[in-house]
Design a protein around this motif. Structure first.
Motif, short mmCIF file in Angstrom:
data_model
loop_
_atom_site.label_atom_id
_atom_site.label_comp_id
_atom_site.label_asym_id
_atom_site.label_seq_id
_atom_site.Cartn_x
_atom_site.Cartn_y
_atom_site.Cartn_z
N PHE A 118 8.73 2.67 3.76
CA PHE A 118 10.10 2.53 3.96
C PHE A 118 10.61 1.42 2.85
CE2 PHE A 118 8.16 3.33 8.46
CZ PHE A 118 8.57 4.55 8.24
N ALA A 119 9.86 0.95 2.04
CA ALA A 119 10.43 0.01 1.07
C ALA A 119 9.60 0.40 -0.43
CB ALA A 119 10.14 -1.77 1.43
N PRO A 120 10.33 0.14 -1.30
CA PRO A 120 9.79 0.43 -2.80
C PRO A 120 8.20 -0.30 -2.68
CG PRO A 120 11.87 -0.26 -3.19
CD PRO A 120 11.60 -0.60 -1.49
N VAL A 121 7.40 0.56 -3.35
CA VAL A 121 5.93 0.16 -3.70
C VAL A 121 5.79 0.33 -5.06
CG1 VAL A 121 3.66 0.63 -3.49
CG2 VAL A 121 5.22 0.93 -1.35
N ALA A 122 5.76 -0.99 -5.92
CA ALA A 122 5.82 -1.06 -7.32
C ALA A 122 4.54 -1.41 -7.82
CB ALA A 122 6.84 -2.31 -7.88
N ASP A 123 3.60 -1.64 -6.92
CA ASP A 123 2.10 -2.32 -7.45
C ASP A 123 1.40 -2.07 -6.42
OD1 ASP A 123 2.70 -4.49 -6.27
OD2 ASP A 123 3.36 -5.60 -8.07
#
Length: 145
Positions: A118-123
Motif C-alpha cells: 500500500f506504500a512504495p517499497v524502495a529497499d
C-alpha cells in the motif's frame, strides 16, 4: 535489493526475509519453526509460512500456535485454487494478513500471484517495515486448476 530464502523447517516451508545469519543459528535444515521464528525476529526480520495448505506438503504444525509469524502466504502460483482458498480462509479466521507469490518454475507462471503493497517499497528496510505494519495484501491474478 531484497533477499530472502524459503527455509524447510520440521513443520513445513517458511519464507524468511531480513535474516543476516545464513547459518540460521546452527539450526540446519529441518530446524523447529518456533526456533527459526525467534532467531529471525531477534535479527529484525520476518517469517511467513509458504503454501501451508498445499496437498503434498501440508504444514505439519499448528499454524495458529506459531507466534511471531508476519503473514500467511495465501496465494501461491503453484497451488490449486482450493489450496489457496484454504490458506486465505485460515488467514481470515486468524486475522492474519496474506501474501502472494508466483513460486514460478516457468516464465509463463511469473505474476500468477503477487503481494501488493500500500506504500512504495524502495529497499529491504522498507519491505520489512511494510510487512511488520501489515500494509500489504496477497493477490491472485489468475487461477490454477
Amino acid at each position: 535489493m531484497l533477499s530472502g530464502i524459503e527455509y524447510t523447517s520440521r513443520e513445513g516451508h517458511l519464507l524468511v526475509f531480513g535474516c543476516a545469519d545464513a547459518g540460521f543459528g546452527g539450526l540446519g535444515v529441518y530446524g523447529p519453526a518456533r526456533d527459526l521464528i525467534r532467531l529471525v525476529g531477534e535479527q529484525g526480520g520476518v517469517v511467513i509460512p509458504a503454501h501451508p495448505f498445499r496437498s503434498w506438503s501440508l504444514f505439519k504444525g499448528d499454524l495458529s500456535s506459531l507466534s511471531g509469524i508476519a503473514a500467511i502466504e495465501a496465494y501461491n502460483g503453484q497451488n490449486t485454487d482450493e489450496e489457496n482458498e484454504q490458506a486465505a480462509i485460515f488467514a481470515g479466521r486468524c486475522g492474519m494478513p496474506t501474501t502472494g507469490g508466483s513460486d514460478s518454475h516457468d516464465i509463463n507462471d511469473v505474476g500468477r500471484c503477487c503481494t501488493e503493497f500500500f506504500a512504495p517499497v524502495a529497499d529491504e528496510a522498507a519491505f520489512i517495515g511494510q510487512i511488520k505494519a501489515g500494509r500489504f495484501r496477497g493477490v491472485l491474478r489468475k487461477g490454477r486448476g
